[in-house]
Design an enzyme around this catalytic site. Structure first.
Site, short mmCIF file in Angstrom:
data_model
loop_
_atom_site.label_atom_id
_atom_site.label_comp_id
_atom_site.label_asym_id
_atom_site.label_seq_id
_atom_site.Cartn_x
_atom_site.Cartn_y
_atom_site.Cartn_z
N ASP A 42 -14.51 17.29 -23.92
CA ASP A 42 -13.10 16.88 -23.87
C ASP A 42 -12.69 16.16 -25.16
O ASP A 42 -11.64 15.54 -25.23
CB ASP A 42 -12.84 15.98 -22.66
CG ASP A 42 -13.68 14.70 -22.71
OD1 ASP A 42 -14.45 14.53 -23.70
OD2 ASP A 42 -13.57 13.89 -21.78
N GLU A 44 -13.94 13.51 -26.53
CA GLU A 44 -14.26 12.08 -26.66
C GLU A 44 -15.50 11.95 -27.55
O GLU A 44 -16.30 12.87 -27.67
CB GLU A 44 -14.50 11.45 -25.28
CG GLU A 44 -13.20 11.30 -24.51
CD GLU A 44 -13.38 10.62 -23.16
OE1 GLU A 44 -14.54 10.43 -22.72
OE2 GLU A 44 -12.35 10.31 -22.52
N ARG A 99 0.06 -0.22 -43.49
CA ARG A 99 1.50 -0.14 -43.81
C ARG A 99 2.35 -0.54 -42.61
O ARG A 99 3.55 -0.64 -42.71
CB ARG A 99 1.86 1.26 -44.31
CG ARG A 99 1.36 1.51 -45.73
CD ARG A 99 1.61 2.91 -46.22
NE ARG A 99 0.74 3.87 -45.55
CZ ARG A 99 0.74 5.18 -45.80
NH1 ARG A 99 1.56 5.68 -46.68
NH2 ARG A 99 -0.08 5.98 -45.17
N GLN A 100 1.68 -0.75 -41.45
CA GLN A 100 2.41 -1.24 -40.26
C GLN A 100 1.96 -2.68 -40.02
O GLN A 100 1.29 -2.99 -39.04
CB GLN A 100 2.12 -0.33 -39.08
CG GLN A 100 2.68 1.08 -39.33
CD GLN A 100 2.43 2.00 -38.17
OE1 GLN A 100 2.61 1.64 -37.03
NE2 GLN A 100 2.01 3.22 -38.48
N HIS A 132 -3.40 -2.07 -48.40
CA HIS A 132 -2.00 -1.91 -48.80
C HIS A 132 -1.23 -3.23 -48.67
O HIS A 132 -0.43 -3.57 -49.54
CB HIS A 132 -1.34 -0.82 -47.96
CG HIS A 132 0.06 -0.52 -48.41
ND1 HIS A 132 0.33 0.16 -49.57
CD2 HIS A 132 1.25 -0.86 -47.87
CE1 HIS A 132 1.64 0.25 -49.73
NE2 HIS A 132 2.22 -0.36 -48.71
N ASP A 170 5.80 2.41 -59.23
CA ASP A 170 6.88 1.45 -58.96
C ASP A 170 6.48 0.07 -59.49
O ASP A 170 5.31 -0.19 -59.79
CB ASP A 170 7.23 1.38 -57.46
CG ASP A 170 6.03 1.03 -56.61
OD1 ASP A 170 5.31 0.09 -56.97
OD2 ASP A 170 5.81 1.70 -55.59
N LYS A 193 11.01 3.45 -58.64
CA LYS A 193 11.00 4.32 -57.45
C LYS A 193 11.93 3.79 -56.38
O LYS A 193 12.01 2.58 -56.14
CB LYS A 193 9.57 4.37 -56.92
CG LYS A 193 9.38 4.91 -55.54
CD LYS A 193 7.88 4.99 -55.22
CE LYS A 193 7.57 4.77 -53.78
NZ LYS A 193 6.15 4.82 -53.47
N ARG A 195 12.55 4.65 -52.27
CA ARG A 195 12.14 5.48 -51.14
C ARG A 195 13.36 5.79 -50.28
O ARG A 195 14.04 4.90 -49.80
CB ARG A 195 11.05 4.79 -50.32
CG ARG A 195 10.54 5.66 -49.18
CD ARG A 195 9.24 5.20 -48.58
NE ARG A 195 8.04 5.48 -49.36
CZ ARG A 195 7.49 6.69 -49.51
NH1 ARG A 195 8.04 7.75 -48.94
NH2 ARG A 195 6.40 6.85 -50.22
N ASP A 219 -1.92 4.90 -58.17
CA ASP A 219 -1.30 4.33 -56.97
C ASP A 219 -2.41 3.93 -56.00
O ASP A 219 -3.54 4.42 -56.11
CB ASP A 219 -0.37 5.36 -56.32
CG ASP A 219 0.78 4.70 -55.57
OD1 ASP A 219 0.74 3.47 -55.36
OD2 ASP A 219 1.72 5.42 -55.18
#
Ligand code: R5P
Length: 300
Positions: A42, A44, A99-100, A132, A170, A193, A195, A219
């Site tokens: 499955d 996992e 990035r979150q 990041h 940037d 830059k 976005r 980058d």
């Protein structure tokens, strides 16, 4: 307790970081543990460590991207802890979800923090590379945590390639370009830059002294490749002789690699994410952080 290069170490490499685990074992003289990773019907994840780790200093290396790798990391850490090691250092070469790092809307998680909490609960020390959002390190509030930089290794690579100018796409990442340029011993500059959305960026024209020169765009992450493609278009207009795109973390979402190869003369990344463009190892910097004697506490 503290670690030094002379202490024996066992390296547990997850399936996303096997190559880097091998490089690290050479750098620090540790042995590689035999790790079995497979999938149930499955899908996992199943992991098993075929070594006795009781009383050993263990280094678990696993990039936290894509999501399946995060589950594998969680299972590896659980298995390692139950083998009663003396210490567990977790190395996450690419910290996914960085990035979150903020809650933009009520009801959202702070995804990077969720990952940090899981890792901290199972580790005595944490190391990542060019994260990041550096604020991610602050969520490791009970164990030593370190963000090491790939810039010196990227700089050495570009110096060997004869690069004459290093650019950041940037202004926000200009300091990174300057660090790389210092190693290359050349000039650094940045593009401008904007976005538009997750997949589209605009690059404002900026006059650079790039005509006839071999230029590297550096980058931290290349994801869709949109940023680098736009930067490369600007440089082509200004007559750059050769354009080399380099990043620490080559995420390369969907068709990013062919897009980048069409826009740039060369595309390279480090081994924080192992992929066909990987040409630079971050092992020397990570090894230094692992053996940093002042930073390793006793197992919790
Ligand atoms: C942005 O802040 C990052 O430094 C990168 O420039 C960005 O993640 C690159 O994304 P993409 O390749 O999708 O343009």
């Amino acid at each position: 307790m503290s670690l030094s290069a002379a202490d024996s170490m066992h390296i547990v490499g997850g399936s996303t970081s096997r190559k880097l685990a091998g490089e690290l074992s050479q750098s620090i003289g540790g042995s590689i543990s035999e790790v079995e990773v497979s999938r149930f019907p499955d899908d996992e994840c199943y992991v098993r460590i075929h070594d006795r780790l009781e009383g050993e200093n263990v280094v678990v290396v696993q990039t936290a991207w894509p999501d399946t790798s995060i589950v594998e990391l969680m299972l590896l850490l659980d298995a390692v802890r139950d083998l009663n090691p003396s210490s567990v250092t977790t190395v996450v070469p690419y910290f996914g979800y960085a990035r979150q790092d903020k809650r933009f809307n009520e009801g959202e998680p702070i995804s990077a923090r969720a990952l940090a909490r899981m890792i901290q609960s199972q580790s005595d020390k944490f190391i990542t590379v060019d994260v990041h959002a550096p604020s991610v390190i602050d969520w490791f509030d009970r164990i030593p945590a370190q963000n090491v930089s790939a810039h010196a290794e990227i700089g050495k690579f570009l110096k060997r390639s004869g690069v004459e100018m290093v650019l950041s796409p940037d202004e926000g990442r200009w300091e990174n370009a300057k660090r790389v340029a210092k190693v290359v011993e050349c000039e650094a500059d940045f593009l401008v830059k904007e976005r538009v959305n997750g997949e589209t960026v605009r690059m404002a024209p900026k006059s650079l002294d790039s005509a006839g020169r071999k230029v590297a765009i550096v980058d931290d992450i290349i994801s869709t490749g949109g940023t680098i493609v736009k930067a490369s278009e600007q440089l082509r207009k200004q007559g750059a002789a050769r354009i080399i795109a380099v990043c620490t973390h080559g995420v390369f979402a969907s068709n990013a690699i062919p897009r980048l190869k069409a826009a740039c003369d060369e595309v390279h990344s480090t081994d924080t994410i192992e992929n066909p463009t990987t040409a630079i190892t971050v092992a020397p910097e990570v090894a230094r952080a692992i053996t940093d004697a002042a930073e390793t506490p006793k197992a919790t």
